[in-house]
Design a protein around this motif. Structure first.
Motif, PDB file in Angstrom:
ATOM      1  N   GLU A 255       0.829  -1.200   0.000  1.00  0.00           N
ATOM      2  CA  GLU A 255       0.000   0.000   0.000  1.00  0.00           C
ATOM      3  C   GLU A 255       0.867   1.255   0.000  1.00  0.00           C
ATOM      4  OE1 GLU A 255      -2.604  -0.411   3.339  1.00  0.00           O
ATOM      5  OE2 GLU A 255      -3.615  -2.173   2.504  1.00  0.00           O
ATOM      6  N   ARG A 256       0.259   2.386  -0.306  1.00  0.00           N
ATOM      7  CA  ARG A 256       1.022   3.610  -0.544  1.00  0.00           C
ATOM      8  C   ARG A 256       1.714   4.145   0.703  1.00  0.00           C
ATOM      9  NH1 ARG A 256      -1.834   8.042  -4.231  1.00  0.00           N
ATOM     10  NH2 ARG A 256       0.321   8.752  -4.279  1.00  0.00           N
ATOM     11  N   ASN A 280       2.381   2.420  -7.436  1.00  0.00           N
ATOM     12  CA  ASN A 280       1.286   3.163  -6.784  1.00  0.00           C
ATOM     13  C   ASN A 280       1.504   4.670  -6.849  1.00  0.00           C
ATOM     14  OD1 ASN A 280      -0.288   0.979  -6.148  1.00  0.00           O
ATOM     15  ND2 ASN A 280       0.378   0.842  -4.009  1.00  0.00           N
ATOM     16  N   LEU A 283       5.987   5.274  -3.453  1.00  0.00           N
ATOM     17  CA  LEU A 283       6.057   4.691  -2.110  1.00  0.00           C
ATOM     18  C   LEU A 283       7.143   5.404  -1.314  1.00  0.00           C
ATOM     19  CD1 LEU A 283       6.115   0.864  -2.951  1.00  0.00           C
ATOM     20  CD2 LEU A 283       4.127   2.213  -2.242  1.00  0.00           C
TER      21      LEU A 283
END
Length: 518
Positions: A255-256, A280, A283
């Motif tokens: 996830e970011r 994404n 990061l």
């Protein structure tokens, strides 16, 4: 007799109470107390502040370093050290390895009040003002923050002494020697990045939540929820490997807000950094360099890239890390040849703007490649600090940051022409010789090129290489730093000063390349 490493060191600004607290701690432990300023007055017959004002800071710091070494030779001693002694990384290495370090921190206003009441005059700080002391404190804070414990020095002095005694009994999770906050210069993520340099550090306490990309040769497991091991080396820094990293990040459902931790040398840092910039749409990147070149240069500054067959670092981004954690302990098992690789970047840094680093390289550089770990750390830190300063002032390479390309114009051409078989450090060393040869013909200090050759030879670099000049010139034609078809060159004019030019002629380049031809 207490063992070496069991002492206590007190650091802080003038007026923070180091002498008073140090005596209380020493009395409680029945240990000797050494105040380096008092030792200075005893040895030289003049108070340290007066000597500083009369003889200037460079000479004062030389004498101070000798006294710091003397104090650290007393096992178990409690040492109160002059406020600016910690600016020298060699001093810090000795002090931080002497024992537990406590920072007595006080507000500028508290310091002013105490200095005004102190009978010892400090002319270099006059007129005493909160603004002046705040400015000095900001300069020294990255080193004070590396202490094992930070204490409010405005409290009761006996209570501070008790806290230091308690803290000194706690196990040390490695030795932090620099703990800086530097501008990150990116719209995504925090405004500042944390830079920690030290030895035998505990990564578990320093790394954020995330996943890691690691050089598989390290056999090192990073404290991360998932880890991808990859081959290091320049040949791995290609689009196909980048795609493999991106696919793995997708498989891990990263996830970011999760950090991508790059553990390894410059190629792993570049590869993982490029993936962090893309996946994404960005990061958080944490660099954990394990090589000299990574700690001194490539992990710092936020440029990440992979290579194309005909152009080095041609695909990448400006993606500064949120943290850089460098542990010189990783260099203990690194082959001497790989230590030397990174040393070329330190020579470059010294030529650009640090004559003190140059002197350190001449005097102790060869030792740093073998067993002199204190010099190794000091060279690495000075190299990193120069690059951090340049990048803070010019994050996107619109001016001053181009000076960091010294030695890389011809160096990258040599790497590409060799099919990346020539190591980066060796190529940069040759590139420095090319740049120095051009500069000599343009009025540079005539002693610079011979001193550079002598230093590179002492460090074990080869001064010549077999190559096809035509192929090297063609490879240089793909260099990213060209503007309007003109090649930009950074030329060393004297140790600590470089010029940028874009009018190097074919004849000048031919003569310079001939200098390094085998």
């Amino acid at each position: 007799m207490p063992e070496s490493g069991t002492g206590i060191v007190l650091v802080g600004m003038p007026g923070s109470g180091k002498t008073t607290v140090g005596r209380l701690v020493a009395d409680g432990l029945e240990r000797p107390f050494i105040d380096t300023d008092a030792l200075f007055a005893e040895r030289l017959g003049i108070p340290a502040p007066a000597y500083l004002a009369e003889h200037g800071e460079p000479r004062f710091r030389e004498v101070e370093s000798e006294l710091v070494a003397e104090a650290c030779n007393v096992p178990g001693a409690v040492i109160g050290v002059g406020g600016g002694a910690i600016l020298d990384p060699l001093n810090r290495w000795a002090l931080w390895h002497h024992g537990a370090v406590a920072w007595l921190d006080a507000t500028p206003e508290t310091l002013v009040a105490r200095l005004e009441a102190d009978p010892v005059d400090r002319p270099t700080f006059r007129p005493y003002s909160a603004e002046r002391l705040a400015s000095v404190l900001e300069e020294r804070a990255p080193f004070y923050r590396a202490a094992d414990v930070r204490l409010d020095a405005a409290r009761d002095l006996s209570a501070i002494a008790r806290d230091i005694l308690l803290a000194s009994r706690e196990p040390r999770p490695g030795v932090r020697l620099l703990d800086a906050e530097v501008p990150r210069h990116h719209p995504i993520g925090p405004e500042t990045a944390r830079v920690v340099l030290g030895t035998d550090l505990d990564l578990t306490s320093l790394l954020p939540r995330g996943v890691a990309v690691t050089d598989r040769r390290l056999r090192l497991h990073a404290p991360a929820r998932a880890q991808l091991d990859l081959p290091g080396g320049e040949r791995a820094k290609r689009i196909r490997t980048l795609e493999r990293v991106l696919d793995w990040l997708a498989e891990q459902r990263v996830e970011r807000d999760e950090a991508l931790v790059a553990v390894g040398g410059g190629t792993i840092g570049d590869l993982a950094g490029t993936a962090a910039a893309l996946f994404n749409r960005g990061l958080p990147l944490v660099q954990v360099p394990t090589t000299w070149i990574g700690m001194a240069d490539s992990a710092i500054g936020g440029k990440v890239a992979v290579d194309l067959a005909a152009a080095k670092n041609a695909v990448g981004a400006f993606w500064p890390p949120v943290a850089v954690i460098g542990d010189v302990a990783h260099l203990r098992t690194l082959p001497r040849t790989l230590r030397r690789e990174g040393m070329a970047e330190s020579v470059k840094a010294a030529l650009i703007g640090d004559p003190a680093l140059w002197r350190l390289l001449e005097e102790r550089g060869a030792g740093a490649l073998s067993t002199d770990e204190a010099a190794r750390y000091a060279i690495l830190e000075r190299s990193a600090r120069l690059k951090l300063g340049v990048c803070a002032r010019d994050p996107f390479e619109t001016g001053e940051r181009r000076t960091l390309n010294l030695g890389h114009t011809a160096g990258h051409g040599l790497e590409v022409a060799s099919g990346y078989r020539l190591r980066h450090g060796a190529a940069v060393a040759l590139g420095l010789r090319v740049a120095a040869a051009i500069a000599t013909g343009r009025g540079a200090d005539p002693e610079l090129a011979p001193r550079l050759d002598a230093l590179l030879h002492r460090l074990g670099f080869r001064l010549t290489h077999a190559f096809d000049p035509r192929v090297v010139r063609e490879a240089m034609g793909t260099d990213k730093k060209r503007r309007a078809g003109r090649q930009r060159w950074i030329l060393p004019m004297e140790i600590g000063r470089v010029d940028e030019v874009d009018d190097v002629t074919e004849a000048e380049l031919d003569r310079a390349l001939a200098v390094i031809a085998a």
